[in-house]
Design a protein around this motif. Structure first.
Motif, PDB file in Angstrom:
ATOM      1  N   ALA A  47     -83.254  -5.479  86.138  1.00 30.94           N
ATOM      2  CA  ALA A  47     -83.041  -6.261  87.337  1.00 30.94           C
ATOM      3  C   ALA A  47     -83.283  -7.623  87.404  1.00 30.94           C
ATOM      4  O   ALA A  47     -84.520  -8.276  86.789  1.00 30.94           O
ATOM      5  N   ALA A  48     -82.626  -8.821  87.519  1.00 33.11           N
ATOM      6  CA  ALA A  48     -83.248 -10.099  88.348  1.00 33.11           C
ATOM      7  C   ALA A  48     -83.529 -10.967  89.935  1.00 33.11           C
ATOM      8  O   ALA A  48     -82.843 -10.401  90.621  1.00 33.11           O
ATOM      9  N   ASP A  49     -84.383 -11.433  89.188  1.00 33.84           N
ATOM     10  CA  ASP A  49     -85.310 -11.499  90.750  1.00 33.84           C
ATOM     11  C   ASP A  49     -83.601 -13.186  91.151  1.00 33.84           C
ATOM     12  O   ASP A  49     -83.826 -13.503  92.797  1.00 33.84           O
ATOM     13  N   ILE A  50     -83.868 -13.497  90.673  1.00 34.38           N
ATOM     14  CA  ILE A  50     -83.160 -14.788  90.845  1.00 34.38           C
ATOM     15  C   ILE A  50     -81.440 -14.738  89.837  1.00 34.38           C
ATOM     16  O   ILE A  50     -81.597 -14.998  88.662  1.00 34.38           O
ATOM     17  N   VAL A  51     -80.017 -14.960  90.669  1.00 30.32           N
ATOM     18  CA  VAL A  51     -79.424 -15.213  89.454  1.00 30.32           C
ATOM     19  C   VAL A  51     -78.849 -16.752  89.836  1.00 30.32           C
ATOM     20  O   VAL A  51     -78.345 -17.384  91.170  1.00 30.32           O
ATOM     21  N   ILE A  52     -78.382 -17.066  89.060  1.00 23.14           N
ATOM     22  CA  ILE A  52     -77.929 -18.737  89.170  1.00 23.14           C
ATOM     23  C   ILE A  52     -76.482 -18.353  88.217  1.00 23.14           C
ATOM     24  O   ILE A  52     -76.161 -18.423  87.491  1.00 23.14           O
ATOM     25  N   SER A  53     -74.975 -18.762  88.829  1.00 18.71           N
ATOM     26  CA  SER A  53     -74.144 -18.551  88.766  1.00 18.71           C
ATOM     27  C   SER A  53     -73.102 -19.430  88.614  1.00 18.71           C
ATOM     28  O   SER A  53     -73.156 -20.134  89.607  1.00 18.71           O
ATOM     29  N   ASP A  54     -71.881 -20.090  88.059  1.00 15.30           N
ATOM     30  CA  ASP A  54     -71.277 -21.405  88.216  1.00 15.30           C
ATOM     31  C   ASP A  54     -70.698 -20.211  88.806  1.00 15.30           C
ATOM     32  O   ASP A  54     -70.151 -18.874  88.685  1.00 15.30           O
ATOM     33  N   ILE A  55     -69.352 -20.369  89.392  1.00 15.28           N
ATOM     34  CA  ILE A  55     -68.087 -19.707  90.798  1.00 15.28           C
ATOM     35  C   ILE A  55     -66.888 -19.971  89.425  1.00 15.28           C
ATOM     36  O   ILE A  55     -66.751 -18.609  89.229  1.00 15.28           O
ATOM     37  N   GLU A  56     -66.558 -20.470  88.422  1.00 15.15           N
ATOM     38  CA  GLU A  56     -65.072 -20.753  87.900  1.00 15.15           C
ATOM     39  C   GLU A  56     -65.599 -20.725  86.565  1.00 15.15           C
ATOM     40  O   GLU A  56     -66.268 -21.637  85.456  1.00 15.15           O
ATOM     41  N   MET A  57     -65.067 -19.309  86.523  1.00 15.18           N
ATOM     42  CA  MET A  57     -65.449 -18.903  84.990  1.00 15.18           C
ATOM     43  C   MET A  57     -64.278 -18.165  84.200  1.00 15.18           C
ATOM     44  O   MET A  57     -63.269 -17.324  85.024  1.00 15.18           O
ATOM     45  N   PRO A  58     -64.317 -17.836  83.234  1.00 13.74           N
ATOM     46  CA  PRO A  58     -62.851 -17.301  82.414  1.00 13.74           C
ATOM     47  C   PRO A  58     -62.969 -16.374  83.132  1.00 13.74           C
ATOM     48  O   PRO A  58     -64.286 -15.126  83.015  1.00 13.74           O
ATOM     49  N   GLY A  59     -61.582 -15.155  83.436  1.00 18.93           N
ATOM     50  CA  GLY A  59     -61.774 -13.977  83.825  1.00 18.93           C
ATOM     51  C   GLY A  59     -62.007 -13.586  84.942  1.00 18.93           C
ATOM     52  O   GLY A  59     -61.528 -14.340  86.611  1.00 18.93           O
ATOM     53  N   GLU A  60     -63.594 -13.113  85.666  1.00 19.32           N
ATOM     54  CA  GLU A  60     -64.029 -13.095  86.416  1.00 19.32           C
ATOM     55  C   GLU A  60     -65.168 -13.911  87.585  1.00 19.32           C
ATOM     56  O   GLU A  60     -65.107 -14.186  85.856  1.00 19.32           O
ATOM     57  N   SER A  61     -64.836 -14.285  88.609  1.00 18.58           N
ATOM     58  CA  SER A  61     -65.558 -16.074  88.866  1.00 18.58           C
ATOM     59  C   SER A  61     -66.887 -15.459  88.985  1.00 18.58           C
ATOM     60  O   SER A  61     -67.339 -14.260  89.707  1.00 18.58           O
ATOM     61  N   GLY A  62     -67.972 -16.216  89.682  1.00 25.15           N
ATOM     62  CA  GLY A  62     -69.182 -16.077  90.590  1.00 25.15           C
ATOM     63  C   GLY A  62     -69.110 -15.545  91.576  1.00 25.15           C
ATOM     64  O   GLY A  62     -69.733 -14.692  91.967  1.00 25.15           O
ATOM     65  N   LEU A  63     -67.812 -15.931  91.971  1.00 26.16           N
ATOM     66  CA  LEU A  63     -67.667 -15.314  93.099  1.00 26.16           C
ATOM     67  C   LEU A  63     -67.756 -13.436  93.320  1.00 26.16           C
ATOM     68  O   LEU A  63     -67.967 -12.532  94.236  1.00 26.16           O
ATOM     69  N   ASP A  64     -66.848 -13.160  92.224  1.00 26.45           N
ATOM     70  CA  ASP A  64     -66.906 -11.491  91.712  1.00 26.45           C
ATOM     71  C   ASP A  64     -68.022 -10.989  91.841  1.00 26.45           C
ATOM     72  O   ASP A  64     -68.602  -9.615  91.598  1.00 26.45           O
ATOM     73  N   LEU A  65     -68.653 -11.597  91.105  1.00 25.75           N
ATOM     74  CA  LEU A  65     -69.667 -11.219  90.422  1.00 25.75           C
ATOM     75  C   LEU A  65     -71.174 -10.676  91.732  1.00 25.75           C
ATOM     76  O   LEU A  65     -72.214 -10.187  92.065  1.00 25.75           O
ATOM     77  N   LEU A  66     -71.353 -11.915  92.184  1.00 23.17           N
ATOM     78  CA  LEU A  66     -71.838 -11.646  93.635  1.00 23.17           C
ATOM     79  C   LEU A  66     -72.027 -11.022  93.997  1.00 23.17           C
ATOM     80  O   LEU A  66     -72.756 -10.084  95.074  1.00 23.17           O
ATOM     81  N   LYS A  67     -70.116 -10.579  94.853  1.00 20.82           N
ATOM     82  CA  LYS A  67     -69.846  -9.326  95.275  1.00 20.82           C
ATOM     83  C   LYS A  67     -70.028  -8.019  94.955  1.00 20.82           C
ATOM     84  O   LYS A  67     -70.566  -7.366  95.467  1.00 20.82           O
ATOM     85  N   TRP A  68     -69.636  -7.618  93.595  1.00 16.57           N
ATOM     86  CA  TRP A  68     -70.810  -6.606  92.692  1.00 16.57           C
ATOM     87  C   TRP A  68     -72.358  -6.234  92.859  1.00 16.57           C
ATOM     88  O   TRP A  68     -72.618  -5.001  92.829  1.00 16.57           O
ATOM     89  N   PHE A  69     -72.805  -7.581  93.350  1.00 15.81           N
ATOM     90  CA  PHE A  69     -74.058  -7.909  93.119  1.00 15.81           C
ATOM     91  C   PHE A  69     -75.146  -6.427  94.258  1.00 15.81           C
ATOM     92  O   PHE A  69     -75.399  -6.326  94.717  1.00 15.81           O
ATOM     93  N   ARG A  70     -74.151  -7.475  95.110  1.00 14.22           N
ATOM     94  CA  ARG A  70     -73.863  -6.867  96.557  1.00 14.22           C
ATOM     95  C   ARG A  70     -73.793  -5.531  96.768  1.00 14.22           C
ATOM     96  O   ARG A  70     -74.428  -4.657  97.928  1.00 14.22           O
ATOM     97  N   ASP A  71     -72.559  -5.065  96.462  1.00 15.06           N
ATOM     98  CA  ASP A  71     -72.014  -3.830  96.636  1.00 15.06           C
ATOM     99  C   ASP A  71     -73.042  -2.737  95.858  1.00 15.06           C
ATOM    100  O   ASP A  71     -73.075  -1.419  96.363  1.00 15.06           O
ATOM    101  N   GLU A  72     -73.599  -2.818  94.354  1.00 17.60           N
ATOM    102  CA  GLU A  72     -74.343  -2.379  93.502  1.00 17.60           C
ATOM    103  C   GLU A  72     -75.506  -2.138  94.544  1.00 17.60           C
ATOM    104  O   GLU A  72     -76.448  -1.305  94.130  1.00 17.60           O
ATOM    105  N   GLU A  73     -76.167  -2.917  95.123  1.00 13.97           N
ATOM    106  CA  GLU A  73     -76.980  -3.237  96.220  1.00 13.97           C
ATOM    107  C   GLU A  73     -78.455  -3.036  95.757  1.00 13.97           C
ATOM    108  O   GLU A  73     -78.747  -2.569  96.064  1.00 13.97           O
TER     109      GLU A  73
END
Length: 532
Positions: A47-73
């Motif tokens: 687990a990470a206490d803080i995630v810094i993520s770009d939004i525009e990335m090839p494939g899945e975006s940073g928003l997709d990553l954020l949604k997965w992060f929240r869905d996984e609680e």
């Protein structure tokens, strides 16, 4: 504390990883990932206490990553970076509870302060898990002390030395009431652009953090509080055992740092020494100085050196001089005259915000009187959003005043030139009639459109054309009526409404007055001629 940096741009990752002062933030583990898939694997492993993520990335975006992060609680906080202003991005970031949202290219100081804010929130959450009151009080001494300071400045129930002593005893703070402090009261103005770019909460955090570091020597001092107002922010720093000259030097550094990082303007008042009992009075006296005295706008000054501003209704600008420049249309002379008056008062250290308001009123009086004599409707000519916005800020500084007067004179002189070229105005009025003759128009509607008083408009039109405005409107409508009556298939009863007459009887009467025949007679004659 662990942080994960996610970006497909290696250079961005290296800049953040190698530049931020991680020790200062209390972050001892820095990991990286170059896409959302790699980030998920890293976060699943640890687990990470803080995630810094770009939004525009090839494939899945940073928003997709954020949604997965929240869905996984997963525990932890998210900071998103993006190169594009996109409302949908911001909306989704809010929906998935991103802590902050910064635009590229970013300022590394802003990134570091944002991370400091997020890390502080994490530490606070850690501390609040199952603490006894004594443990909570010990760990939250900073907040207890800051609440105490806030109550002193707000003028609550602590007005006397005895009342202050009781409160200190109640909250368990061992502080000597006879200690003398110097307050630094600062005001931040022109914050709109920064608020729009970074958000109110982050801007206030950044400003407080910079005050704390430069004036208190630590990044999160308990001896600083802030007050937010609609048009500005106030900060108060409580300084013990610091020489006034050293404070002024540090305030100068603070002003320059904020100037380099943000768009807002900082002004600092270094107050006279006082004990806790005098905080309320000294703070409000400094606030009054910051409101009235624009001589030191954007600078640091001692309370003792700020001259008490003269008040009163005396005239500041010579009306006859202003009228002369307005009559000749000499904008440069008007502005030079205004600069001379204000610079004289600046040198004498006696130019206040109240005086700027009075100067603004005197200029308006001279300009409005001149426009009224020409029949120009001031409220419409100078009531647009831009005029009102520039005028609203005119009393903030000499620069703002000159900017407003320059805009005002440009607007007025340009329109006066149009009025002087009355033939051009007449042409425009006739064009307006041609475009709007079907509507209910008269001197009131046309006057409002051209910023001219209806009575003045009617007299000017009659003087320049020899014809009344009403006659011109009617003649043009009847000309169009004759054209319609000469078209096959058009009913006579429909023509009146088509050319702007709501009453057929009135239309018929006017038609006969101007043509010598009724509309029906005109139509029958046209049909007879058409058969031949």
């Amino acid at each position: 504390m662990r942080i994960l940096i996610v970006d497909d741009d290696t250079a961005i990752i290296e800049v953040i990883r190698d530049t931020v002062d991680w020790d200062k933030l209390g972050i001892d583990e820095i990991d990286v990932a170059y896409d959302a898939q790699g980030a998920r694997e890293s976060l699943t492993d640890k687990a990470a206490d803080i995630v810094i993520s770009d939004i525009e990335m090839p494939g899945e975006s940073g928003l997709d990553l954020l949604k997965w992060f929240r869905d996984e609680e997963m525990p932890g906080k998210f900071l998103l970076l993006t190169s594009h202003e996109n409302f949908q991005y911001a909306t989704q970031a809010i929906r998935y509870h991103a802590e902050e949202y910064l635009m590229k290219p970013f300022n590394l100081d802003v990134v570091e302060m944002t991370l400091w804010k997020i890390a502080g929130e994490i530490r606070k959450e850690w501390q609040e898990h199952r603490l006894t009151y004594e443990e909570w009080a010990e760990r939250n001494r900073r907040e207890i002390k800051r609440t105490f300071w806030f109550n002193l400045f707000s003028g609550g129930t602590m007005h006397t030395k005895r009342e202050i002593g009781r409160e200190l005893e109640r909250i368990g703070l061992a502080m000597d009431q006879d200690t003398e402090y110097r307050l630094v009261v600062s005001r931040v103005t022109n914050m709109e652009g920064d608020m729009e770019m970074y958000g109110r909460e982050l801007v206030m955090f950044m400003l407080e953090n910079m005050h704390s570091e430069l004036l208190c020597g630590v990044p999160d001092s308990e001896d600083i509080i802030s007050f937010e107002h609609r048009e500005y922010g106030n900060f108060v720093v409580i300084c013990e055992g610091t020489q006034a000259d050293a404070l002024k030097e540090r305030c100068g550094e603070l002003i320059r740092k904020i100037e380099n990082l943000l768009e807002c303007t900082l002004t600092c008042c270094i107050c006279r020494p006082c004990t806790m009992e005098g905080f309320y009075e000294v703070y409000h006296a400094a606030g009054d100085l910051l409101s009235r005295n624009i001589v030191y706008y954007g600078e640091a000054f001692y309370e003792e050196q700020a001259v008490e501003m003269e008040r009163g209704p005396q005239q500041i600008l010579q009306l006859a001089q202003m009228e002369e420049y307005l009559e000749s249309g000499d904008k440069k002379a008007f502005l030079d005259f205004l600069k001379k008056v204000m610079n004289t008062r600046l040198r004498q250290k006696c130019l206040s915000r109240e005086m700027l308001k009075q100067i603004s009123g005197e200029i308006q009086q001279a300009v409005y009187a001149r426009l009224a004599r020409q029949g120009i409707q001031v409220s419409q000519l100078l009531g647009d959003e831009t005029s009102l916005r520039i005028q609203e800020k005119a009393d903030q500084s000499v620069t703002d005043m000159l900017r407003w007067v320059n805009y005002l004179l440009d607007h007025v002189f340009a329109y006066e030139e149009e009025v002087r070229k009355s033939q051009t105005i007449i042409d425009k009025i006739n064009l307006y009639i041609e475009e709007h003759y079907r509507e209910e128009i008269g001197r009131n509607e046309i006057g409002a459109f051209f910023y001219l008083a209806p009575e003045y408009l009617a007299k000017m039109y009659k003087r320049k054309t020899g014809k009344s405005l009403k006659d011109q409107i009617n003649e043009y409508r009847l000309e169009k009526a004759r054209a319609l009556l000469s078209e096959e298939g058009v009913r006579v009863s429909d023509v009146a409404a088509e050319v702007g007459f709501s009453n057929f009887s009135y239309f018929s009467t006017l038609f006969k007055k101007y043509t010598g025949v009724t509309p029906n007679e005109f139509r029958r004659k046209w049909e007879t001629d058409a058969v031949r």
